[in-house]
Design a protein around this motif. Sequence first.
Motif, PDB file in Angstrom:
ATOM      1  N   LEU A 172     -17.394  29.175 -23.395  1.00  0.00           N
ATOM      2  CA  LEU A 172     -16.930  29.279 -21.925  1.00  0.00           C
ATOM      3  C   LEU A 172     -15.421  28.830 -21.883  1.00  0.00           C
ATOM      4  CD1 LEU A 172     -19.944  27.660 -19.959  1.00  0.00           C
ATOM      5  CD2 LEU A 172     -19.264  30.155 -20.361  1.00  0.00           C
ATOM      6  N   GLU A 173     -14.790  29.803 -21.187  1.00  0.00           N
ATOM      7  CA  GLU A 173     -13.214  29.393 -21.013  1.00  0.00           C
ATOM      8  C   GLU A 173     -13.038  29.306 -19.635  1.00  0.00           C
ATOM      9  OE1 GLU A 173     -11.301  32.649 -22.852  1.00  0.00           O
ATOM     10  OE2 GLU A 173     -11.484  31.926 -24.922  1.00  0.00           O
ATOM     11  N   LEU A 174     -12.034  28.328 -19.082  1.00  0.00           N
ATOM     12  CA  LEU A 174     -11.844  27.985 -17.606  1.00  0.00           C
ATOM     13  C   LEU A 174     -10.357  28.262 -17.415  1.00  0.00           C
ATOM     14  CD1 LEU A 174     -14.391  26.241 -18.225  1.00  0.00           C
ATOM     15  CD2 LEU A 174     -13.917  25.286 -15.943  1.00  0.00           C
ATOM     16  N   ASP A 175      -9.802  28.783 -16.621  1.00  0.00           N
ATOM     17  CA  ASP A 175      -8.388  29.099 -16.309  1.00  0.00           C
ATOM     18  C   ASP A 175      -7.904  27.781 -15.500  1.00  0.00           C
ATOM     19  OD1 ASP A 175      -9.328  29.480 -13.531  1.00  0.00           O
ATOM     20  OD2 ASP A 175      -8.285  31.371 -13.225  1.00  0.00           O
ATOM     21  N   ASN A 176      -6.534  27.726 -15.272  1.00  0.00           N
ATOM     22  CA  ASN A 176      -5.923  26.501 -14.847  1.00  0.00           C
ATOM     23  C   ASN A 176      -6.014  26.696 -13.432  1.00  0.00           C
ATOM     24  OD1 ASN A 176      -5.443  25.887 -17.258  1.00  0.00           O
ATOM     25  ND2 ASN A 176      -3.230  26.083 -17.238  1.00  0.00           N
ATOM     26  N   ASP A 177      -5.928  25.749 -12.488  1.00  0.00           N
ATOM     27  CA  ASP A 177      -5.777  25.798 -11.029  1.00  0.00           C
ATOM     28  C   ASP A 177      -4.682  24.886 -10.270  1.00  0.00           C
ATOM     29  OD1 ASP A 177      -6.055  27.130  -8.436  1.00  0.00           O
ATOM     30  OD2 ASP A 177      -7.727  25.716  -8.002  1.00  0.00           O
ATOM     31  N   THR A 178      -4.142  25.034  -9.316  1.00  0.00           N
ATOM     32  CA  THR A 178      -3.085  24.133  -8.897  1.00  0.00           C
ATOM     33  C   THR A 178      -3.578  23.994  -7.384  1.00  0.00           C
ATOM     34  OG1 THR A 178      -1.248  24.639 -10.277  1.00  0.00           O
ATOM     35  CG2 THR A 178      -0.811  23.386  -8.037  1.00  0.00           C
ATOM     36  N   GLN A 179      -3.691  22.616  -6.969  1.00  0.00           N
ATOM     37  CA  GLN A 179      -3.921  22.277  -5.511  1.00  0.00           C
ATOM     38  C   GLN A 179      -3.315  20.921  -5.007  1.00  0.00           C
ATOM     39  OE1 GLN A 179      -6.170  23.973  -3.695  1.00  0.00           O
ATOM     40  NE2 GLN A 179      -6.679  25.271  -5.113  1.00  0.00           N
ATOM     41  N   VAL A 180      -3.350  20.776  -3.660  1.00  0.00           N
ATOM     42  CA  VAL A 180      -2.700  19.407  -3.075  1.00  0.00           C
ATOM     43  C   VAL A 180      -3.355  18.146  -3.574  1.00  0.00           C
ATOM     44  CG1 VAL A 180      -2.264  18.505  -1.116  1.00  0.00           C
ATOM     45  CG2 VAL A 180      -1.900  20.790  -1.277  1.00  0.00           C
TER      46      VAL A 180
ATOM     47  N   LEU B 248       0.926  -0.891   0.012  1.00  0.00           N
ATOM     48  CA  LEU B 248       0.012  -0.010   0.258  1.00  0.00           C
ATOM     49  C   LEU B 248       0.880   1.066  -0.240  1.00  0.00           C
ATOM     50  CD1 LEU B 248      -2.851   1.075   0.227  1.00  0.00           C
ATOM     51  CD2 LEU B 248      -2.426   1.145   2.876  1.00  0.00           C
ATOM     52  N   PHE B 249       0.885   2.343  -0.959  1.00  0.00           N
ATOM     53  CA  PHE B 249       1.566   3.348  -1.034  1.00  0.00           C
ATOM     54  C   PHE B 249       0.647   4.514  -1.318  1.00  0.00           C
ATOM     55  CE2 PHE B 249       2.041   2.999  -5.580  1.00  0.00           C
ATOM     56  CZ  PHE B 249       2.040   1.783  -5.566  1.00  0.00           C
ATOM     57  N   VAL B 250       1.152   5.532  -0.686  1.00  0.00           N
ATOM     58  CA  VAL B 250       0.448   6.916  -0.852  1.00  0.00           C
ATOM     59  C   VAL B 250       1.339   7.983  -1.581  1.00  0.00           C
ATOM     60  CG1 VAL B 250       1.172   7.744   1.411  1.00  0.00           C
ATOM     61  CG2 VAL B 250      -1.009   8.802   0.546  1.00  0.00           C
ATOM     62  N   ARG B 251       0.850   8.643  -2.549  1.00  0.00           N
ATOM     63  CA  ARG B 251       1.780   9.835  -3.119  1.00  0.00           C
ATOM     64  C   ARG B 251       1.059  11.181  -2.617  1.00  0.00           C
ATOM     65  NH1 ARG B 251       0.500   6.249  -7.386  1.00  0.00           N
ATOM     66  NH2 ARG B 251       2.248   5.066  -8.008  1.00  0.00           N
ATOM     67  N   ALA B 252       1.838  12.109  -2.395  1.00  0.00           N
ATOM     68  CA  ALA B 252       1.215  13.494  -2.018  1.00  0.00           C
ATOM     69  C   ALA B 252       2.046  14.638  -2.749  1.00  0.00           C
ATOM     70  CB  ALA B 252       1.017  13.561  -0.636  1.00  0.00           C
ATOM     71  N   GLY B 253       1.388  15.478  -3.252  1.00  0.00           N
ATOM     72  CA  GLY B 253       2.226  16.511  -4.079  1.00  0.00           C
ATOM     73  C   GLY B 253       1.066  17.520  -4.435  1.00  0.00           C
ATOM     74  N   PHE B 254       1.486  18.325  -5.617  1.00  0.00           N
ATOM     75  CA  PHE B 254       0.692  19.145  -6.204  1.00  0.00           C
ATOM     76  C   PHE B 254       0.235  18.967  -7.588  1.00  0.00           C
ATOM     77  CE2 PHE B 254       3.569  21.582  -3.437  1.00  0.00           C
ATOM     78  CZ  PHE B 254       2.605  22.321  -2.537  1.00  0.00           C
ATOM     79  N   ALA B 255      -1.187  19.081  -7.793  1.00  0.00           N
ATOM     80  CA  ALA B 255      -1.625  18.693  -9.030  1.00  0.00           C
ATOM     81  C   ALA B 255      -2.357  19.956  -9.569  1.00  0.00           C
ATOM     82  CB  ALA B 255      -2.941  17.844  -8.787  1.00  0.00           C
ATOM     83  N   THR B 256      -1.927  20.060 -10.955  1.00  0.00           N
ATOM     84  CA  THR B 256      -2.598  20.987 -11.875  1.00  0.00           C
ATOM     85  C   THR B 256      -3.413  20.940 -12.756  1.00  0.00           C
ATOM     86  OG1 THR B 256      -0.293  22.427 -11.778  1.00  0.00           O
ATOM     87  CG2 THR B 256      -1.933  23.241 -13.423  1.00  0.00           C
ATOM     88  N   VAL B 257      -4.855  21.241 -12.661  1.00  0.00           N
ATOM     89  CA  VAL B 257      -5.978  20.986 -13.532  1.00  0.00           C
ATOM     90  C   VAL B 257      -5.869  22.140 -14.675  1.00  0.00           C
ATOM     91  CG1 VAL B 257      -8.471  20.874 -14.066  1.00  0.00           C
ATOM     92  CG2 VAL B 257      -7.373  19.783 -11.991  1.00  0.00           C
ATOM     93  N   MET B 258      -5.622  21.670 -16.202  1.00  0.00           N
ATOM     94  CA  MET B 258      -5.584  22.411 -17.206  1.00  0.00           C
ATOM     95  C   MET B 258      -7.001  22.106 -17.987  1.00  0.00           C
ATOM     96  SD  MET B 258      -1.485  22.202 -17.772  1.00  0.00           S
ATOM     97  CE  MET B 258      -1.671  20.508 -17.502  1.00  0.00           C
TER      98      MET B 258
END
Length: 203
Positions: free
Chosen positions: A50-58, A26-36
Amino acid sequence: MKALLPVALISTLCSSVVLAHDAGDLFVRAGFATVMPNESSDNVLNTGELELDNDTQVGVTLTYMLTEQFGVELLAATPFTHKVSTKGLGEVAEVSHLPPSVMAQYYFGQANSDIRPYVGAGLNYTVFFDEKGKGTLAGTDVSLDDSFGLAAQLGVDVNFAENWFANASIWYMDINTDVHTTVGTIDADIDPITFMASVGYTF
């Protein structure tokens, strides 16, 4: 024996610590994800799509290895928030969403390899919330229907210490929604590419 000791120490320090993704791990990954978003939609009042901008979250993933090659992964993240606009009207809304996904994965190479590329395919359920009208739509009701669709994934794990590894992965998600506003309902495909850079730990 004294002469051999430094050689043994250097050999130990220079040897790589292999990346073990064994059955039952069992392993876990954690970091930053950017939705484009790769969006397309109906033309809004002849002012453009319609246009949506990018966003970065954990971002966080949890994976269970069924065998040395096959795993199951759950993707979660803190809420993503996007500004919504058209070329003619500027910003017209803001919306937040959560895109939990379940992936079946295939890992290439052997379980004790220090580099494990993988591919995945599965399902995504996107929940939209906190929709707000902005600009022309300020003060009006805006809502988006939740979405259920397919998802695909490419990634690679690279070991750097015992039980620790670095990860880079990319997702494609099929997200289709109806945007309900006071000026009518707009059909929109968001279909984002999501990139995640993370650090993982194997239990």
